[in-house]
Design a protein around this motif. Structure first.
Motif, mmCIF file in Angstrom:
data_model
loop_
_atom_site.group_PDB
_atom_site.id
_atom_site.type_symbol
_atom_site.label_atom_id
_atom_site.label_comp_id
_atom_site.label_asym_id
_atom_site.label_seq_id
_atom_site.Cartn_x
_atom_site.Cartn_y
_atom_site.Cartn_z
ATOM 1 N N GLU A 137 0.831 -1.199 0.000
ATOM 2 C CA GLU A 137 0.000 0.000 0.000
ATOM 3 C C GLU A 137 0.870 1.255 0.000
ATOM 4 N N PRO A 138 0.392 2.334 -0.593
ATOM 5 C CA PRO A 138 1.116 3.617 -0.521
ATOM 6 C C PRO A 138 1.253 4.060 0.928
ATOM 7 N N ARG A 139 2.395 4.676 1.234
ATOM 8 C CA ARG A 139 2.616 5.122 2.598
ATOM 9 C C ARG A 139 1.608 6.202 2.959
ATOM 10 N N ALA A 140 0.930 6.035 4.073
ATOM 11 C CA ALA A 140 -0.114 6.971 4.482
ATOM 12 C C ALA A 140 0.383 7.992 5.495
ATOM 13 N N ALA A 141 1.603 7.828 5.991
ATOM 14 C CA ALA A 141 2.139 8.741 7.004
ATOM 15 C C ALA A 141 3.634 8.914 6.752
ATOM 16 N N PRO A 142 4.221 10.032 7.195
ATOM 17 C CA PRO A 142 5.667 10.216 7.039
ATOM 18 C C PRO A 142 6.439 9.044 7.604
ATOM 19 N N LYS A 143 7.511 8.655 6.931
ATOM 20 C CA LYS A 143 8.203 7.414 7.283
ATOM 21 C C LYS A 143 8.810 7.434 8.685
ATOM 22 N N ASP A 144 9.156 8.606 9.195
ATOM 23 C CA ASP A 144 9.743 8.683 10.529
ATOM 24 C C ASP A 144 8.722 9.029 11.605
ATOM 25 N N SER A 145 7.455 8.960 11.259
ATOM 26 C CA SER A 145 6.414 9.333 12.221
ATOM 27 C C SER A 145 6.045 8.168 13.130
ATOM 28 N N LEU A 146 5.448 8.501 14.254
ATOM 29 C CA LEU A 146 4.943 7.475 15.154
ATOM 30 C C LEU A 146 3.865 6.646 14.471
ATOM 31 N N ALA A 147 3.071 7.264 13.603
ATOM 32 C CA ALA A 147 2.027 6.522 12.887
ATOM 33 C C ALA A 147 2.629 5.427 12.024
ATOM 34 N N ALA A 148 3.714 5.742 11.315
ATOM 35 C CA ALA A 148 4.367 4.729 10.482
ATOM 36 C C ALA A 148 4.937 3.610 11.341
ATOM 37 N N GLU A 180 0.696 10.823 13.280
ATOM 38 C CA GLU A 180 1.325 11.211 12.011
ATOM 39 C C GLU A 180 2.269 12.399 12.188
ATOM 40 N N ASP A 181 2.053 13.200 13.235
ATOM 41 C CA ASP A 181 2.849 14.419 13.432
ATOM 42 C C ASP A 181 4.016 14.235 14.395
ATOM 43 N N VAL A 182 4.041 13.119 15.129
ATOM 44 C CA VAL A 182 5.033 12.924 16.186
ATOM 45 C C VAL A 182 6.202 12.099 15.662
ATOM 46 N N ASP A 183 7.414 12.528 15.969
ATOM 47 C CA ASP A 183 8.612 11.823 15.519
ATOM 48 C C ASP A 183 8.798 10.527 16.313
ATOM 49 N N ALA A 184 8.883 9.406 15.606
ATOM 50 C CA ALA A 184 8.974 8.099 16.273
ATOM 51 C C ALA A 184 10.275 7.947 17.043
ATOM 52 N N HIS A 185 11.369 8.493 16.522
ATOM 53 C CA HIS A 185 12.644 8.387 17.228
ATOM 54 C C HIS A 185 12.596 9.164 18.541
ATOM 55 N N ALA A 186 11.942 10.314 18.528
ATOM 56 C CA ALA A 186 11.785 11.089 19.758
ATOM 57 C C ALA A 186 10.941 10.325 20.773
ATOM 58 N N VAL A 187 9.942 9.579 20.290
ATOM 59 C CA VAL A 187 9.106 8.779 21.193
ATOM 60 C C VAL A 187 9.933 7.687 21.854
ATOM 61 N N ARG A 188 10.799 7.049 21.095
ATOM 62 C CA ARG A 188 11.674 6.027 21.691
ATOM 63 C C ARG A 188 12.554 6.637 22.773
ATOM 64 N N ASP A 189 13.028 7.847 22.517
ATOM 65 C CA ASP A 189 13.829 8.535 23.515
ATOM 66 C C ASP A 189 13.008 8.784 24.769
ATOM 67 N N ILE A 190 11.736 9.139 24.596
ATOM 68 C CA ILE A 190 10.846 9.364 25.734
ATOM 69 C C ILE A 190 10.707 8.083 26.565
ATOM 70 N N PHE A 191 10.536 6.946 25.884
ATOM 71 C CA PHE A 191 10.409 5.680 26.609
ATOM 72 C C PHE A 191 11.642 5.410 27.473
ATOM 73 N N SER A 192 12.809 5.774 26.953
ATOM 74 C CA SER A 192 14.046 5.537 27.701
ATOM 75 C C SER A 192 14.178 6.473 28.892
ATOM 76 N N ARG A 193 13.350 7.507 28.940
ATOM 77 C CA ARG A 193 13.405 8.500 30.006
ATOM 78 C C ARG A 193 12.305 8.266 31.041
ATOM 79 N N TYR A 194 11.944 7.030 31.248
ATOM 80 C CA TYR A 194 10.977 6.685 32.289
ATOM 81 C C TYR A 194 11.651 5.686 33.213
ATOM 82 N N ALA A 195 12.154 6.195 34.347
ATOM 83 C CA ALA A 195 13.012 5.387 35.225
ATOM 84 C C ALA A 195 12.200 4.607 36.238
ATOM 85 N N SER A 196 11.281 3.792 35.758
ATOM 86 C CA SER A 196 10.455 2.999 36.663
ATOM 87 C C SER A 196 9.863 1.826 35.901
ATOM 88 N N GLU A 197 9.659 0.749 36.616
ATOM 89 C CA GLU A 197 8.959 -0.399 36.057
ATOM 90 C C GLU A 197 7.482 -0.365 36.446
#
Length: 465
Positions: free
Chosen positions: A156-167, A195-212
């Motif tokens: 299918e054609p890409r529906a969201a920017p390739k580096d987006s959280l949606a992708a 579609e507007d949020v950078d997926a790499h930035a989201v991964r960085d956010i996950f790494s910044r949660y110091a709790s289980e």
């Protein structure tokens, strides 16, 4: 008019700014805090309810690993009220009610996003993605279904920017209902469409949660404002309210901070406001263009938070937890926000992203009617008759930007968080968005503000995030 010279000026009277000001005074540094609003707290705001008790219009939830918040609550004499968790959680898809436990868990989505590739536009990348998914497959039928969805994504054609959280979410090959739930959860979490949020930035956010532990463990009796009030009480120098800063200029070995109320000078300035709000300030310093690029990488979230007070917790009689994620409309999430104070039970509704901006343009009664209709789909007709409804709209806020936080958007500088947190010189930045332990939480704001002072005094070294 010159207002004098101090060692440290703190711009912003939210949790980060107050923590920085208290830390500066504890280090023996003269400090002046400047706040644009007529109150302290920033995105922490607690308001009274007519039915009794209070409503945390902003920040609210904490967990047992958020030590700084818990210590302040204890010093303020407030106890922690456990957030009700027992019962069945729901995912509302159209008129269908799905049990959350029958869908993929949120923690699994986080883990998959951390491991999954974002760019997924070639057969080689498809195979690599499928290999990453093998450990999540339980049956041959499940494997076949995911492989089929993988081919569909490829063709299918890409529906969201390739580096987006949606992708990135689409590349997880989730079932349709699970994908809809994930899109809705992240729309609410970031106050923006995936579609507007950078997926790499989201991964960085996950790494910044110091709790289980979950972030939905406790509320503070009397509201989160107790933390702000306790911090403010520890200041020796009175903060200046109604003092929005217009310009910050480095001149020689001093920093000049200007507002309509006057001009201050300091050896160091800590800007402790959300990045979108910091963009309102004119910075005159070496590297100003680079700083503008970093601040421009953030966009504030859109959020409407609503409390609905009822005469009984009718959802519990049905064995429900009060938690519901709506696939339609995306961005609507509901939790049981009742406290153990003997007051009537309540549900808290969070409406984020495009949904919030759309609703903000409607009359208040229309927003209330629409929300009640959605809740009745999940919990039945009893949801149509609350005792009280109160809301807080965090959209285009002049001094906070929005809610809950500001995130890096697709096409911007994805390392903006780390670079802004590490900004050196006489001007430094602090805030929940910049913390390396609890990104986006009051705990993170407190930690970030204190670290900014530690970097000035040289008593601690803060590594680049």
């Amino acid at each position: 008019m010159s207002e004098g010279h101090v060692k440290v000026i703190v711009v912003g009277g939210g949790a980060a700014g107050l923590a920085a000001a208290v830390a500066a005074e504890e280090a023996g540094l003269s400090c002046q805090l400047l706040e644009a609003q007529d109150r302290l707290g920033g995105r922490v705001q607690t308001v009274p309810l007519e039915s009794g008790g209070h409503f945390d219009a902003g920040a609210q939830m904490v967990n047992g690993d958020m030590a700084a918040v818990l210590a302040l609550a204890e010093r303020a004499g407030r106890h922690l009220s456990p957030i009700p968790q027992s019962g069945i959680g729901l995912c509302v898809a159209g008129q269908e009610l799905l049990r959350s436990e029958d869908l993929i868990e949120v923690d699994e989505i986080y883990t998959l996003l951390e491991e999954q590739v974002v760019r997924w536009d070639s057969p080689g990348e498809v195979l690599r993605a499928l290999r990453l998914k093998l450990k999540w497959w339980n049956t041959p039928w499940e494997s076949l279904g995911e492989a089929g969805r993988g081919l569909q994504v490829l063709l299918e054609p890409r529906a969201a920017p390739k580096d987006s959280l949606a992708a990135a979410l689409r590349a997880l090959l989730l079932e349709a209902d699970e994908q809809a739930m994930a899109f809705s959860l992240f729309t609410e979490l970031f106050g923006a469409p995936p579609e507007d949020v950078d997926a790499h930035a989201v991964r960085d956010i996950f790494s910044r949660y110091a709790s289980e532990r979950s972030d939905l463990e406790f509320q503070i009796s009397g509201g989160m404002i107790a933390v702000i009030d306790r911090l403010a009480s520890e200041l020796r120098h009175t903060p200046r309210l109604r003092t929005p800063v217009d310009r910050i200029r480095v001149t020689g070995d001093r920093v000049e901070v200007a507002s309509d109320a006057g001009i201050w000078t300091a050896d160091n300035v800590i800007v402790a406001v959300p990045p979108p709000a910091a963009r309102r300030i004119s910075f005159d310093l070496e590297g100003g263009d680079a700083l503008d690029g970093l601040l421009s990488s953030f966009t504030a979230g859109d959020m409407i938070k609503t409390v609905l007070v009822f005469d009984s917790a009718f959802w519990r009689l049905k064995g429900l937890s009060g938690t519901a994620t709506f696939a339609d409309p995306p961005g609507l999430v509901v939790v049981d926000g009742s406290l153990d104070d003997g007051l009537p039970p309540r549900l808290i509704a969070f409406q984020g992203g495009p949904l919030a901006r759309e609703l903000a343009a409607l009359p208040q009664e229309a927003r209330r009617t629409g929300l009640l209709q959605h809740l009745s789909r999940a919990f039945g007709a009893a949801a149509l008759a609350p005792l009280e409804v109160a809301e807080a709209i965090w959209i285009d806020h002049p001094w906070c930007g929005g809610g809950y936080n500001a995130t890096v958007r697709v096409g911007r500088q994805r390392d903006a968080v780390a670079r802004l947190a590490a900004w050196d010189g006489p001007i430094r930045f602090a805030g929940a968005e910049l913390d390396d332990r609890f990104w986006g939480y009051v705990e993170g704001a407190l930690h970030s503000g204190r670290n900014a002072v530690a970097r000035i005094t040289g008593k601690a070294v803060v590594e680049a995030a």
